[in-house]
Design a protein around this motif. Sequence first.
Motif, mmCIF file in Angstrom:
data_model
loop_
_atom_site.group_PDB
_atom_site.id
_atom_site.type_symbol
_atom_site.label_atom_id
_atom_site.label_comp_id
_atom_site.label_asym_id
_atom_site.label_seq_id
_atom_site.Cartn_x
_atom_site.Cartn_y
_atom_site.Cartn_z
ATOM 1 N N SER A 47 0.859 -1.198 0.000
ATOM 2 C CA SER A 47 0.000 0.000 0.000
ATOM 3 C C SER A 47 0.886 1.237 0.000
ATOM 4 O O SER A 47 0.830 2.067 0.920
ATOM 5 C CB SER A 47 -0.938 -0.016 1.210
ATOM 6 O OG SER A 47 -0.216 -0.231 2.405
ATOM 7 N N ILE A 78 0.178 -5.626 7.838
ATOM 8 C CA ILE A 78 -1.132 -6.075 8.319
ATOM 9 C C ILE A 78 -1.469 -7.444 7.733
ATOM 10 O O ILE A 78 -1.464 -7.622 6.508
ATOM 11 C CB ILE A 78 -2.240 -5.068 7.933
ATOM 12 C CG1 ILE A 78 -1.882 -3.646 8.393
ATOM 13 C CG2 ILE A 78 -3.587 -5.514 8.485
ATOM 14 C CD1 ILE A 78 -1.772 -3.459 9.883
ATOM 15 N N LYS A 79 -1.774 -8.406 8.573
ATOM 16 C CA LYS A 79 -2.197 -9.728 8.100
ATOM 17 C C LYS A 79 -3.447 -9.591 7.232
ATOM 18 O O LYS A 79 -4.359 -8.823 7.555
ATOM 19 C CB LYS A 79 -2.472 -10.640 9.299
ATOM 20 C CG LYS A 79 -2.834 -12.082 8.930
ATOM 21 C CD LYS A 79 -3.048 -12.920 10.175
ATOM 22 C CE LYS A 79 -3.443 -14.340 9.838
ATOM 23 N NZ LYS A 79 -3.639 -15.184 11.052
ATOM 24 N N ASP A 80 -3.497 -10.374 6.165
ATOM 25 C CA ASP A 80 -4.544 -10.170 5.161
ATOM 26 C C ASP A 80 -5.912 -10.725 5.548
ATOM 27 O O ASP A 80 -6.765 -10.924 4.691
ATOM 28 C CB ASP A 80 -4.105 -10.751 3.814
ATOM 29 C CG ASP A 80 -4.846 -10.103 2.642
ATOM 30 O OD1 ASP A 80 -5.224 -8.927 2.773
ATOM 31 O OD2 ASP A 80 -5.063 -10.783 1.622
ATOM 32 N N ALA A 89 -8.201 -7.619 0.256
ATOM 33 C CA ALA A 89 -8.424 -8.390 1.482
ATOM 34 C C ALA A 89 -8.830 -9.793 1.053
ATOM 35 O O ALA A 89 -10.008 -10.083 0.864
ATOM 36 C CB ALA A 89 -9.507 -7.743 2.339
ATOM 37 N N LYS A 121 -0.300 -5.638 2.959
ATOM 38 C CA LYS A 121 -1.013 -6.800 3.486
ATOM 39 C C LYS A 121 -0.130 -8.045 3.420
ATOM 40 O O LYS A 121 0.567 -8.295 2.433
ATOM 41 C CB LYS A 121 -2.306 -7.039 2.692
ATOM 42 C CG LYS A 121 -3.238 -5.847 2.611
ATOM 43 C CD LYS A 121 -3.745 -5.415 3.994
ATOM 44 C CE LYS A 121 -4.671 -6.422 4.638
ATOM 45 N NZ LYS A 121 -5.937 -6.593 3.891
#
Length: 481
Positions: A47, A78-80, A89, A121
């Motif tokens: 991102s 961030i874990k997806d 996501a 992610k």
Amino acid sequence: MELDSLTIDGARAALASGEVTATALAELHYERIAARDGEIHSFLALSRERALEQSAKIDGMAARGEDLPVLAGVPVGIKDVLVMKGAPATAGSLILKGYRPPYDATAVAKLEAAGAVLLGKLNCDEFAMGSSNENSAYGPVLNPRALDRVPGGSSGGSAAAVAADFAVATLGTDTGGSIRQPAAFCGVVGVLPTYGRVSRYGLIAFASSLDRVGPLTKTVKDAATVLQVLAGHDVLDATSSERPVDDYVGGLSKPVEGLRIGVPEEYFGEGLDPEIRAAIDGVLAGLKTAGCVVKPVSLPHTKYAIPTYYVIATAEASSNLSRFDGVRFGLRSEEAKTLSEMFRKTRDAGFGAEVKRRILLGTYSLSAGYYDAYYRKAQQVRTLLTRDFLAAFAEVDVLVAPVTPTPAFKLGAKTDDPVQMYLEDIYSVAASLAGICGVSVPCGETRDGLPIGVQVMGRHFDEATMFRVAKAVEAGFESHG
């Protein structure tokens, strides 16, 4: 700038001194990801635009001499299974390929509000179902400490990204060990908060009575800092607690002298790798030297934890995953001629083998004629497991135990034997079922150089004491490292 030992304090100090800008720090991490993640495969999506926008905001605050928030400029992954507005996501599944949610998970929003820079992610086992990160529809993650080994699961991408210095901290989720086990395998710190301590809003659910969001970091202090940001009541999550949040970071300076350390005898039996046993014996000896009282305790229903977990978790997964049907979001089969055929073909194409296995197990245990024999009985045993912990915590302040029975195993070693894979969670699922908090802390290495983690478990909402003991464990490991 050296990223290998960069902590949250280090990042903030570098920003405050002008040694580096938040933008430059983000770019340094993106360069490292570009150079190495092709072989490790921890990230599924970056991102960059959002990260650089946040970095510029932090740089503006620094230039104006404003007080910087606690995570200012800290690169985070961030874990997806947690949603980020506009970012993919997938939950590691083909069935959510192309889905971009219109909102942020509460945990994600809290990190960004505290100044964190969201890099992207992270890869994970499909719908967080797995202990090796080999179940991702987008390919496995490799362990940065040994590329022929698994990083653990399901938060394998989260653990690997910290271990490889792609991020200073990451978010993972833990349903039956999915933060603690990969933290142990990759040699990082991973926290299971008490159930209800961190909001689950924006988490793509696996098992709603078990799922928890927590941090993976390089140090215990960093873990305490991130959890301090994440913890607290959220009106968007009815299961989040209104109980006040302790000062986790401030409590780290308190001595551990006089604390009572329980050693559950059921966690040290047959099947525990002798090198892990020796490392944990060293931890306990160090805690004794620090003035702790170490005593044996019993958790007599531990042997029922694995079957209990795999009845309850699969039943809840069967219910939660029924929403993925090709109608509302994600994959939709183009071959179907009727509505029921669309459901069937979409789910068949979209779900992987392990997810299908768990849906089938869960649907069976909830079905007419079997509910009382399986799901209801499992919930009763869950109560007994919780009572075991409550009885133990009447005698001790924390419990110290292994995280895993073995060090990180080789890729493909257990993929053909689901039962052996499930047994990787033998020391982690009981804490999940009981709702207590726990943390995995590095405490040694095998002769082959593979990381060993130790698990410190605390009472419900007593993360402060858990962190104090974890800090003492970390200090002992570093002094002998």
